[in-house]
Motif scaffolding. Structure first.
Motif, mmCIF file in Angstrom:
data_model
loop_
_atom_site.group_PDB
_atom_site.id
_atom_site.type_symbol
_atom_site.label_atom_id
_atom_site.label_comp_id
_atom_site.label_asym_id
_atom_site.label_seq_id
_atom_site.Cartn_x
_atom_site.Cartn_y
_atom_site.Cartn_z
ATOM 1 N N THR A 5 14.940 43.175 11.845
ATOM 2 C CA THR A 5 15.220 41.921 12.552
ATOM 3 C C THR A 5 14.084 41.585 13.513
ATOM 4 O O THR A 5 13.762 40.417 13.709
ATOM 5 N N VAL A 6 13.469 42.609 14.078
ATOM 6 C CA VAL A 6 12.326 42.387 14.970
ATOM 7 C C VAL A 6 11.123 41.890 14.168
ATOM 8 O O VAL A 6 10.448 40.934 14.576
ATOM 9 N N GLU A 16 4.312 40.025 12.253
ATOM 10 C CA GLU A 16 5.170 41.129 11.811
ATOM 11 C C GLU A 16 4.378 42.361 11.408
ATOM 12 O O GLU A 16 4.857 43.484 11.537
ATOM 13 N N HIS A 17 3.140 42.182 10.961
ATOM 14 C CA HIS A 17 2.311 43.326 10.555
ATOM 15 C C HIS A 17 1.735 44.077 11.754
ATOM 16 O O HIS A 17 1.170 45.161 11.570
ATOM 17 N N CYS A 126 10.234 48.000 19.364
ATOM 18 C CA CYS A 126 10.483 46.974 18.344
ATOM 19 C C CYS A 126 11.757 47.237 17.550
ATOM 20 O O CYS A 126 11.793 47.087 16.328
ATOM 21 N N GLY A 127 12.810 47.670 18.222
ATOM 22 C CA GLY A 127 14.101 47.773 17.563
ATOM 23 C C GLY A 127 14.458 49.118 16.973
ATOM 24 O O GLY A 127 15.557 49.288 16.465
ATOM 25 N N ARG A 142 6.173 34.453 25.634
ATOM 26 C CA ARG A 142 6.464 33.558 24.512
ATOM 27 C C ARG A 142 7.397 34.209 23.500
ATOM 28 O O ARG A 142 8.401 33.616 23.097
ATOM 29 N N PHE A 143 7.093 35.429 23.064
ATOM 30 C CA PHE A 143 7.870 36.068 22.001
ATOM 31 C C PHE A 143 9.267 36.498 22.452
ATOM 32 O O PHE A 143 10.161 36.643 21.629
ATOM 33 N N SER A 144 9.445 36.727 23.750
ATOM 34 C CA SER A 144 10.757 37.138 24.262
ATOM 35 C C SER A 144 11.585 35.950 24.733
ATOM 36 O O SER A 144 12.758 36.120 25.063
ATOM 37 N N SER A 145 10.977 34.767 24.786
ATOM 38 C CA SER A 145 11.631 33.582 25.360
ATOM 39 C C SER A 145 12.151 33.883 26.762
ATOM 40 O O SER A 145 13.263 33.491 27.136
#
Length: 168
Positions: A5-6, A16-17, A126-127, A142-145
């Protein structure tokens, strides 16, 4: 699987990579720092608290920072109460040791602690208990809002923790 999901979350930025998976555990600040090869303070740990109502809230802080109950109460208007491991999994979709503000099961308020501002890049999980990603502070926002930067931690700026307060 939570790491999936992360990765799906990071796919929207083609990042994602960049999620690193390790052969050794990175579930604690010390394990993550040793595995990645950085000082523990650069590990961005995500702490899960009871928010107002039934909804949890997340605070991302430097690996060497500890939540200061007085600052927390002053900032949020209620006492700092951490979630149980079962509640963390239920609210975030991530197990303890892999909790991060990405790919969350439910939409939660995310706050970033000022203790992170010392670094150009940090390493949040990352999960999973063996993953991380290197992010700039702007990317973390940005990525965590993240809703906002807060000052709710102690022990990271050279000051001695107050012995009267509970340290998480």
């Amino acid at each position: 699987m939570s790491i999936e999901t992360v990765k799906a979350h990071f796919r929207q930025w083609n990042r994602e990579h960049d999620v690193m998976e390790f052969a050794t555990p990175s579930a604690t600040v010390e394990q993550a720092a040793e595995t990645i090869g950085v000082i523990p303070a650069r590990i961005a740990k995500t702490l899960s608290f009871r928010g107002e109502g039934e909804k949890a809230m997340l605070i991302v802080a430097a690996g060497d920072a500890k939540v200061d109950n007085k600052k927390f109460r002053h900032t949020f208007g209620f006492k700092a109460r951490m979630l149980t491991p079962d509640e963390v999994l239920e609210q975030t979709g991530h197990v303890i040791g892999g909790v991060c503000p990405f790919g969350l099961k439910t939409e939660l308020d995310v706050f970033l602690d000022d203790s992170l501002k010392r670094f150009e890049t940090v390493y949040p999980a990352c999960g999973s208990v063996n993953s991380a990603i290197e992010l700039t502070l702007d990317e973390l926002v940005r990525f965590s809002s993240a809703k906002e930067w807060v000052d709710v931690c102690k022990g990271w700026d050279g000051a001695e923790p107050d012995s009267q307060e509970t340290v998480f």
